[in-house]
Design an enzyme around this catalytic site. Structure first.
Site, PDB file in Angstrom:
ATOM      1  N   ASN A 162      19.833  48.542 -31.163  1.00 23.47           N
ATOM      2  CA  ASN A 162      19.102  49.362 -32.127  1.00 23.47           C
ATOM      3  C   ASN A 162      20.065  50.413 -32.673  1.00 23.47           C
ATOM      4  OD1 ASN A 162      16.102  48.503 -31.891  1.00 23.47           O
ATOM      5  ND2 ASN A 162      16.800  48.687 -29.756  1.00 23.47           N
ATOM      6  N   GLU A 163      20.659  50.081 -33.800  1.00 18.51           N
ATOM      7  CA  GLU A 163      21.691  50.915 -34.398  1.00 18.51           C
ATOM      8  C   GLU A 163      21.068  52.086 -35.170  1.00 18.51           C
ATOM      9  OE1 GLU A 163      24.642  50.549 -33.560  1.00 18.51           O
ATOM     10  OE2 GLU A 163      25.380  48.497 -33.610  1.00 18.51           O
ATOM     11  N   PRO A 164      21.910  53.065 -35.591  1.00 19.83           N
ATOM     12  CA  PRO A 164      21.400  54.164 -36.397  1.00 19.83           C
ATOM     13  C   PRO A 164      20.538  53.659 -37.552  1.00 19.83           C
ATOM     14  CG  PRO A 164      23.662  54.600 -35.800  1.00 19.83           C
ATOM     15  CD  PRO A 164      23.357  53.220 -35.301  1.00 19.83           C
ATOM     16  N   THR A 181      30.284  49.651 -33.550  1.00 26.37           N
ATOM     17  CA  THR A 181      29.902  48.725 -32.485  1.00 26.37           C
ATOM     18  C   THR A 181      30.780  47.483 -32.517  1.00 26.37           C
ATOM     19  OG1 THR A 181      27.608  49.496 -32.522  1.00 26.37           O
ATOM     20  CG2 THR A 181      28.007  47.328 -31.559  1.00 26.37           C
TER      21      THR A 181
END
Length: 639
Positions: A162-164, A181
């Site tokens: 769950n990235e920014p 990442t």
């Protein structure tokens, strides 16, 4: 009262944080909690539903669970697992797949029913992913939800993938990976260009439904993002901050990961301190930097308004404190890194005697010496010390394939020009071409190709060391065995490496050792090399008299510098010396322009090095000390 004091110390922290001495102790504690959950469920004849993570962080947890299964009879027959994520696309049998990771680190060593293992499928056609994600959520719900979810945290603040920008109510879905990442994963894939751009991940909303959440973080590398997750405002830019909204979460971290939390980094803001010399130095330099003032201009009002009234009262008046810290910083600066002969050394970082010292620089990769301390290296040689350099690894993974071919082509052409037979070399070259044409991402090179790449880096390192002023018999290529062994196995013994290092140290018997102390190295080689050297030194200390007069200095590389309050020796460089250092770095042509493993910093190594040393000089200048072109910094390490 103790409870009130702890609440005061942690008032900036918005969720519970448990801190352990090191990752091993922390991992055992987490594994025990998982085992207790499994056993309590077994006693009630219930299923334990675990959410599992991948990556380096949980490896020791899984190792302890495997040990408990084999030695303590812990059974996993009542356990159902759901993994957080998987790269997309990704074949299950690929070395980088999380299926492979989980099998290698846990599942194939325990008695879990394979039907109870669930991992997102990286082989699905794109149009089938949405239905798969819905079914993944349904399966979790069918088991009554997750009893315990373990997490790591990425440097973007991601949990799972769950990235920014991820929503707090997000479910399992296909996501696009953040550039940082992918950079962090580049080495596992043989280059960032080979890292998938997408992944299937549980959502933050899915994670939140777990009855218990444990987020783990180890090492200084995770300290900045951990501080944001624990103390920062809730924001989609740092998805881990959403965990502040959960009543069921605990962060389990080691001391290094916790080091930037307010209670450890700037403790005077949250509690009364025990004001020793190092804490005072840190607090005063922090205050000067915060207010953008020279140290000698700090006032009592500045102290009182920034949590340092206790210091002013106990150790004041503040001007005396300022003078003391200013002098301490002034005394770190020296143009004589080997000690100034026939001088009073009571206020200098290095001893005056012996006037000519034997110094050895340990360089984990073949260019760390000149990148990290090239100016000091040259200065030591110029000032007549017996300087040795020890290149601990070949660095043969960090050379482009076409560079290796170019050198073999040169050898063939040279032999032809001298009427030397080239038949075997041409056969070898043809085999290399075939291998490279079919080479898979992150596939280990053939031994011949690794040899060529190692020789390229060896030649560059010799050129750099000669440029610094070293004779050939002071240049040592250790080529420690662990470096090549780790290409085929993560479990290696370092005994050969330690013994080889002991042999070299015993031969040189140095008065000074310079070693890489940059443990933020994204590939871990620096830390391994340091641990090998330190173990060798500790063993020698038990038997060898010369070790009693040996000092160990740490330098840092192209990633991060020591904080000003940590620096114990600061070697200033003139503009001309900066240029000489740059030319020494330029001898490493294979690492120039775009190196194979540049990390997330796009600047060339020589630019990073110059910027870092200029920033250190600028920091000294802003504190009111002399203005230099650049400064290389060192910290003395006790052993």
């Amino acid at each position: 009262m103790a409870r009130l004091n702890l609440l005061e110390e942690t008032r900036y922290e918005k969720l519970p944080v448990t801190i352990y001495d090191n990752p091993s102790v922390a991992s055992v504690a987490v594994a025990r909690r998982i085992a207790d959950l499994i056993r309590s469920k077994q006693d009630r004849q219930e299923t334990a539903v675990l959410g599992l993570a991948t990556g380096v962080t949980p490896i020791r947890v899984y190792a302890e669970l495997v040990r408990m299964h084999k030695e303590e009879g812990l059974s996993f027959k009542n356990v159902v697992t759901f993994n957080l994520d998987e790269y997309y696309p990704m074949n299950a049998d690929a070395p980088q797949s999380y299926v492979t990771f989980m099998q290698d680190n846990l599942f194939k060593h325990i008695d879990i029913d394979p039907a109870n293992v669930h991992i997102p499928d990286g082989t699905l056609p794109l149009e089938a992913i949405a239905d798969f994600c819905l079914e993944y959520e349904r399966k979790i719900t069918s088991y009554g939800g997750l009893d315990l979810q373990i997490l790591g945290i990425g440097r973007t603040g991601h949990i799972g993938f769950n990235e920014p920008g991820s929503a707090p109510n997000s479910g399992t879905r296909l996501v696009t990976l953040d550039d940082l990442t992918r950079s962090d994963a580049a080495r596992d894939f043989g280059g960032k260009e080979n890292v998938p751009t997408k992944a299937i991940t549980m959502g933050i909303g899915t994670i939140f439904k777990a009855r218990e959440i444990i987020l783990m973080a180890w090492s200084q590398k995770k300290a900045p993002i951990l501080k944001k997750a624990v103390e920062g405002e809730i924001s989609g830019e740092v998805p881990a901050t959403y965990l502040q909204l959960s009543d069921n979460v605990e962060f389990v971290v080691d001391q290094d990961a916790a080091s930037e939390l307010t209670r450890f980094d700037t403790p005077w803001l949250v509690k009364d301190c025990r004001w020793d010399s190092q804490t005072i130095k840190k607090a005063v330099t922090w205050l000067a930097k915060t207010l953008n003032k020279p140290i000698l201009k700090l006032t009592e009002e500045d102290y009182n308004n920034h949590g340092m009234a206790q210091l002013a009262t106990e150790k004041g008046p503040v001007y005396n404190i300022n003078i003391d810290i200013f002098n301490k910083l002034q005394h770190t600066i020296t143009g004589w890194p080997g000690g100034k002969p026939n001088a009073d050394d009571s206020q200098r970082p290095e001893r005056a005697q012996p006037a000519v010292k034997r110094s050895i620089i340990f360089s984990p990769h073949p260019d760390d010496d000149v990148i990290s301390m090239g100016g000091t290296f040259i200065r030591l040689a110029d000032q007549g010390h017996e300087v040795h350099v020890a290149y601990q690894t070949s660095g043969n993974t960090a050379v482009w394939d076409d560079d290796a071919l170019r050198f073999v082509e040169f050898a063939i052409d040279f032999n032809k020009s001298q009427n030397i037979s080239t038949q075997e070399l041409e056969t070898l070259y043809a085999d290399m071409r075939v291998f490279i044409d079919k080479k898979r991402p992150n596939q280990t090179d053939t031994s011949e190709l690794l040899t060529v790449k190692g020789l390229i880096r060896k030649g560059e390192a010799i050129a750099g060391a000669r440029f610094a002023g070293l004779p050939d018999d002071c240049i040592h290529f250790m080529n420690l065995p662990f470096y090549d062994k780790m290409k085929v196995s993560k479990k290696v013994s370092y005994e050969e490496d330690i013994l080889e290092t002991m042999e070299l140290l015993r031969k040189v018997q140095p008065h000074q050792i310079f070693a890489a102390g940059d443990f933020a190295d994204p590939h871990g080689t620096h830390k391994v090399c340091f641990d090998i050297m330190l173990q060798a030194l500790k063993r020698l200390k038990e038997t060898d008299e010369w070790t009693k007069d040996c000092w160990l200095w740490l330098y840092r590389g192209a990633w991060h510098e020591f904080e000003i309050h940590e620096i114990e020796m600061a070697v200033p460089l003139s503009p001309q010396e900066v240029l000489r250092k740059r030319h020494a770095i330029f001898k490493h042509q294979s690492q120039k322009d775009t190196p194979v493993f540049p990390g997330e910093d796009a600047r060339e190594f020589w630019v990073r090095a110059e910027d870092r040393t200029k920033e250190t000089a600028r920091a000294y200048d802003q504190l009111g000390l002399a203005e230099y072109e650049a400064i290389e910094a060192f910290v003395r390490y006790p052993f």
